[in-house]
Motif scaffolding. Structure first.
Motif, mmCIF file in Angstrom:
data_model
loop_
_atom_site.group_PDB
_atom_site.id
_atom_site.type_symbol
_atom_site.label_atom_id
_atom_site.label_comp_id
_atom_site.label_asym_id
_atom_site.label_seq_id
_atom_site.Cartn_x
_atom_site.Cartn_y
_atom_site.Cartn_z
ATOM 1 N N ASP A 139 42.566 -70.962 20.839
ATOM 2 C CA ASP A 139 41.881 -71.286 19.594
ATOM 3 C C ASP A 139 40.826 -72.372 19.778
ATOM 4 N N GLY A 140 40.555 -72.744 21.029
ATOM 5 C CA GLY A 140 39.455 -73.665 21.286
ATOM 6 C C GLY A 140 38.141 -73.014 20.923
ATOM 7 N N THR A 141 37.213 -73.801 20.421
ATOM 8 C CA THR A 141 35.914 -73.231 20.026
ATOM 9 C C THR A 141 34.771 -73.979 20.712
ATOM 10 N N PRO A 142 34.630 -73.803 22.041
ATOM 11 C CA PRO A 142 35.279 -72.783 22.877
ATOM 12 C C PRO A 142 36.463 -73.363 23.652
ATOM 13 N N PRO A 143 37.208 -72.500 24.378
ATOM 14 C CA PRO A 143 38.136 -73.024 25.382
ATOM 15 C C PRO A 143 37.382 -73.905 26.380
ATOM 16 N N LYS A 144 38.075 -74.829 27.007
ATOM 17 C CA LYS A 144 37.407 -75.821 27.846
ATOM 18 C C LYS A 144 36.889 -75.233 29.161
ATOM 19 N N SER A 145 37.684 -74.412 29.817
ATOM 20 C CA SER A 145 37.335 -73.933 31.155
ATOM 21 C C SER A 145 36.457 -72.691 31.086
ATOM 22 N N PHE A 146 35.727 -72.442 32.173
ATOM 23 C CA PHE A 146 34.960 -71.198 32.259
ATOM 24 C C PHE A 146 35.871 -69.972 32.209
ATOM 25 N N PRO A 147 36.970 -69.907 32.990
ATOM 26 C CA PRO A 147 37.837 -68.737 32.869
ATOM 27 C C PRO A 147 38.430 -68.582 31.476
ATOM 28 N N GLY A 148 38.675 -69.705 30.789
ATOM 29 C CA GLY A 148 39.177 -69.629 29.424
ATOM 30 C C GLY A 148 38.150 -69.011 28.483
ATOM 31 N N LYS A 149 36.898 -69.438 28.606
ATOM 32 C CA LYS A 149 35.831 -68.852 27.788
ATOM 33 C C LYS A 149 35.689 -67.358 28.073
ATOM 34 N N LEU A 150 35.757 -67.000 29.359
ATOM 35 C CA LEU A 150 35.633 -65.603 29.740
ATOM 36 C C LEU A 150 36.781 -64.786 29.159
ATOM 37 N N THR A 151 37.999 -65.318 29.200
ATOM 38 C CA THR A 151 39.155 -64.622 28.647
ATOM 39 C C THR A 151 38.966 -64.346 27.162
ATOM 40 N N ALA A 152 38.476 -65.338 26.443
ATOM 41 C CA ALA A 152 38.251 -65.164 25.001
ATOM 42 C C ALA A 152 37.234 -64.059 24.735
ATOM 43 N N LEU A 153 36.165 -64.018 25.529
ATOM 44 C CA LEU A 153 35.141 -62.996 25.356
ATOM 45 C C LEU A 153 35.693 -61.613 25.688
ATOM 46 N N LEU A 154 36.433 -61.516 26.780
ATOM 47 C CA LEU A 154 36.995 -60.229 27.174
ATOM 48 C C LEU A 154 38.005 -59.727 26.143
ATOM 49 N N ASN A 176 36.269 -65.363 45.342
ATOM 50 C CA ASN A 176 35.986 -65.877 44.000
ATOM 51 C C ASN A 176 36.326 -64.881 42.892
ATOM 52 N N GLY A 177 36.022 -63.602 43.102
ATOM 53 C CA GLY A 177 36.333 -62.612 42.084
ATOM 54 C C GLY A 177 37.818 -62.473 41.837
ATOM 55 N N GLU A 178 38.586 -62.438 42.911
ATOM 56 C CA GLU A 178 40.036 -62.305 42.780
ATOM 57 C C GLU A 178 40.632 -63.525 42.080
ATOM 58 N N LYS A 179 40.164 -64.715 42.442
ATOM 59 C CA LYS A 179 40.722 -65.922 41.822
ATOM 60 C C LYS A 179 40.375 -65.993 40.349
ATOM 61 N N LEU A 180 39.141 -65.598 40.014
ATOM 62 C CA LEU A 180 38.758 -65.586 38.603
ATOM 63 C C LEU A 180 39.633 -64.606 37.832
ATOM 64 N N GLN A 181 39.876 -63.440 38.396
ATOM 65 C CA GLN A 181 40.717 -62.446 37.734
ATOM 66 C C GLN A 181 42.138 -62.977 37.534
ATOM 67 N N GLU A 182 42.679 -63.643 38.554
ATOM 68 C CA GLU A 182 44.031 -64.195 38.450
ATOM 69 C C GLU A 182 44.134 -65.209 37.312
ATOM 70 N N ILE A 183 43.118 -66.053 37.177
ATOM 71 C CA ILE A 183 43.168 -67.090 36.142
ATOM 72 C C ILE A 183 43.016 -66.473 34.759
ATOM 73 N N VAL A 184 42.139 -65.482 34.636
ATOM 74 C CA VAL A 184 42.002 -64.781 33.358
ATOM 75 C C VAL A 184 43.335 -64.142 32.967
ATOM 76 N N GLN A 186 46.247 -65.153 33.879
ATOM 77 C CA GLN A 186 47.179 -66.232 33.532
ATOM 78 C C GLN A 186 46.970 -66.695 32.101
ATOM 79 N N TYR A 187 45.693 -66.851 31.717
ATOM 80 C CA TYR A 187 45.417 -67.240 30.336
ATOM 81 C C TYR A 187 45.869 -66.153 29.354
ATOM 82 N N ALA A 188 45.677 -64.891 29.723
ATOM 83 C CA ALA A 188 46.120 -63.800 28.857
ATOM 84 C C ALA A 188 47.625 -63.889 28.620
ATOM 85 N N ALA A 189 48.365 -64.267 29.676
ATOM 86 C CA ALA A 189 49.810 -64.436 29.529
ATOM 87 C C ALA A 189 50.135 -65.682 28.715
ATOM 88 N N ASP A 190 49.450 -66.802 29.017
ATOM 89 C CA ASP A 190 49.685 -68.053 28.287
ATOM 90 C C ASP A 190 49.449 -67.875 26.794
#
Length: 473
Positions: A139-154, A176-184, A186-190
Motif C-alpha cells: 500500500d506504499g504510494t509508491p513502495p520504496k524499492s524498485f522491485p516493490g514498485k515493479l511488483t505493484a505495476l505487474l 540480474n533478471g533471475e534475482k529481480l524475478q525472485e524478489i518480485v 517474494q513481494y507477491a508472497a509477502d
C-alpha cells in the motif's frame, strides 16, 4: 562565445517523430539515456521499432523536470576512436515520451499497466537497486524499492487481464533478471497477492538476465557552454558517451525479432547463456574501474584518463588486470588479453571526461560484485591475498570515512561506516565482519584483516601514489 537562449524542444525541432510508448524504463539517468534510449533511436531511424520509452524515476529526486522542460529531447554526443576512426557525433534523441515520478504521481505510474502497446521493461537502478527490502509495503504510494514498485505495476497488469512483459534489467549484478524475478515473487508472497498472480508472473512474463557495456561519462559540465554554442540550443541533460557499445541479453531466440537491435546494426547478442560475456566484462572493465577510483581520488586524480596517463597508476591497472584478474577467469587467456587491451585503450579515450566521482556511486556494492569474487578465488587457489585488489579494498574502506573523498551511497551504508569509524582501532574487524555488506564474514578470511590494517596505516601516512609505487615497482 555566443550565449544560447533557445532551449531544445519539439517546437525548435518539429521534424522529430514521437512514437507510441512500447517500453517502460526504470531509470532516467545518463547511462540509460545514452545506452537503451540511444539504441531505440537507432532502430526508429531505420523504421525497425517505431516505439518510445516512458521513463520512471526510481528515486524521488531525478531528472524528470529537466526532461519535461525540453519536451523529453536531449543530445547524445559520441566521442572516441572506433575501428581506427575518430568518432565525434551529435544526435538529438527523441525516443523518450515522458518521465513519470511515482512519488508525486503514483496513479499515472500504475496507469502504465493499462497500455497494451507496452511490452518491454528495462531498468538501471544501480547495483543496489535490485534488493529485497523487508517491510516494503504493497500500500506504499509508491513502495520504496524498485522491485516493490515493479511488483505493484505487474499486479495491476494482472488484475486487468493483460499480457505480461519482457523484462530486461541492466543493473551490473550477476544473474540480474533471475534475482529481480525472485524478489518480485517474494513481494507477491509477502503481500498475499495470490497463487494465480504468481502463476501469471511465471507464465506471462520473461525475465532476462543481461550485460551492458558502454562508458558514459554523462553531462559534459566543463564544455557545456561551448557545446551549446556549437549545437545552437540549450540542453541541460545532454550526455557524452564512447562510441563502443555491447549488450548481451540472455533470452529466447524470438526476442531478437521482437526487439531488432542487431538487425539495426547494433552490437547486441541474444544468447541462451551470457555467463562468459559477463565474467569478462564485469571483472576486466568494471573491476579496474572500481579498483582505480578510491586510489585515484585519494591521490587527487579526477578522471579515468588521468589515471591512465599517470605512469604509476597505469602500471597498477595493467598489473591488476594481467596478474590478478585474468588468471582467475575461466576463458582463453588470448581472448582475455585481447579484450583487456581494448579496455585499456577505451580508458585512455581523450575525447570524454569520465570522472572518478561519477564511478564512485555505490562503490561498496560494486566492489562486492566486481572484485570480491576474484579476491576470494585468488586466496583460495593461491593461499595468499591478491596484493593490488587488497590495497584497493583498503583505499575504498578509507574513502568511506568521508573526510578525504565525497561519499555517494545509500544512507544505510553510510550509517554502517559512520558507526564503524567511531572506533578506528576496531574499524577493520567491525566492517569486514558485517555480513550485510559482503554477504559473508570477511574477518574470517586468513590474513585479510591484518593486511587491511597495514594498508590503512600506509595510506594514512602517505598518499596512495606512494603506496602504489612500492607495490608496482
Amino acid at each position: 562565445m555566443t550565449i544560447m537562449t533557445n532551449r531544445l524542444s519539439r517546437s525548435t525541432h518539429p521534424e522529430l517523430t514521437l512514437h507510441p510508448e512500447r517500453m517502460i524504463q526504470f531509470g532516467e539517468g545518463n547511462f540509460m539515456r545514452a545506452f537503451v534510449d540511444w539504441q531505440l533511436q537507432q532502430m526508429n531511424n531505420q523504421g525497425l521499432f517505431n516505439g518510445s520509452a516512458v521513463l520512471v524515476q526510481p528515486i524521488e529526486q531525478g531528472l524528470g523536470g529537466f526532461m519535461a522542460a525540453q519536451d523529453n529531447l536531449y543530445t547524445v554526443l559520441l566521442n572516441g576512436i572506433m575501428d581506427n576512426q575518430t568518432v565525434n557525433s551529435r544526435e538529438i534523441i527523441s525516443s523518450v515520451s515522458r518521465v513519470i515520478n511515482p512519488y508525486t504521481d503514483y496513479e499515472s505510474y500504475l496507469a502504465l499497466a493499462e497500455k497494451d502497446e507496452l511490452e518491454f521493461i528495462t531498468s538501471n537502478t544501480t547495483e543496489a537497486g535490485i534488493a529485497y527490502l523487508p517491510g516494503d509495503r504493497a500500500d506504499g504510494t509508491p513502495p520504496k524499492s524498485f522491485p516493490g514498485k515493479l511488483t505493484a505495476l505487474l499486479h495491476r497488469r494482472f488484475e486487468l487481464g493483460k499480457k505480461g512483459f519482457v523484462i530486461i534489467p541492466c543493473e551490473l549484478i550477476d544473474r540480474n533478471g533471475e534475482k529481480l524475478q525472485e524478489i518480485v515473487q517474494q513481494y507477491a508472497a509477502d503481500w498475499n497477492l495470490g497463487g494465480e498472480f504468481l502463476q501469471w508472473l511465471k507464465e506471462e512474463n520473461t525475465f532476462c538476465c543481461s550485460l551492458v557495456d558502454r562508458i558514459v561519462p554523462g553531462y559534459p559540465r566543463d564544455k557545456a557552454a561551448e557545446l551549446e554554442a556549437e549545437l545552437g540550443y540549450l540542453d541541460n541533460v545532454m550526455v557524452t558517451a564512447e562510441p563502443f557499445l555491447f549488450w548481451v541479453i540472455e533470452g529466447p531466440e524470438s526476442l531478437a525479432e521482437r526487439l531488432p537491435l542487431a538487425k539495426a546494426g547494433l552490437n547486441v547478442v541474444v544468447t541462451p547463456d551470457m555467463t562468459p560475456y559477463r565474467e569478462r566484462k564485469v571483472h576486466l572493465l568494471n573491476g579496474p574501474h572500481t579498483a582505480m577510483v578510491p586510489l585515484g581520488l585519494l591521490a587527487g586524480l579526477e578522471t579515468v584518463e588521468d589515471v591512465m596517463n599517470d605512469e604509476t597508476f597505469s602500471r597498477f591497472v595493467k598489473q591488476l588486470i594481467e596478474d590478478e584478474l585474468i588468471p582467475m577467469l575461466d576463458l582463453p587467456a588470448e581472448e582475455l588479453l585481447s579484450y583487456a587491451g581494448a579496455v585499456q585503450e577505451r580508458f585512455r579515450n581523450p575525447f570524454i571526461r569520465h570522472e572518478l566521482t561519477s564511478i564512485s556511486l555505490n562503490s561498496i556494492s560494486k566492489f562486492k560484485t566486481r572484485l570480491l569474487p576474484v579476491l576470494l578465488r585468488y586466496q583460495q587457489e593461491r593461499g595468499k591475498l591478491p596484493e593490488r585488489i587488497t590495497l584497493a579494498f583498503a583505499a575504498l574502506l578509507l574513502s568511506y570515512r568521508g573526510d578525504r573523498v565525497p561519499l555517494q551511497d545509500s544512507p544505510e551504508i553510510l550509517e554502517i561506516f559512520t558507526q564503524a569509524w567511531s572506533d578506528p582501532a576496531s574499524f577493520a574487524g567491525t566492517i569486514l565482519s558485517n555480513t550485510s555488506l559482503w554477504g559473508q564474514d570477511l574477518s574470517l578470511l586468513t590474513g585479510l584483516e591484518a593486511e587491511i590494517n597495514v594498508h590503512l596505516q600506509q595510506l594514512e601516512q602517505q598518499d596512495s601514489r606512494a603506496a602504489l609505487q612500492q607495490l608496482v615497482g
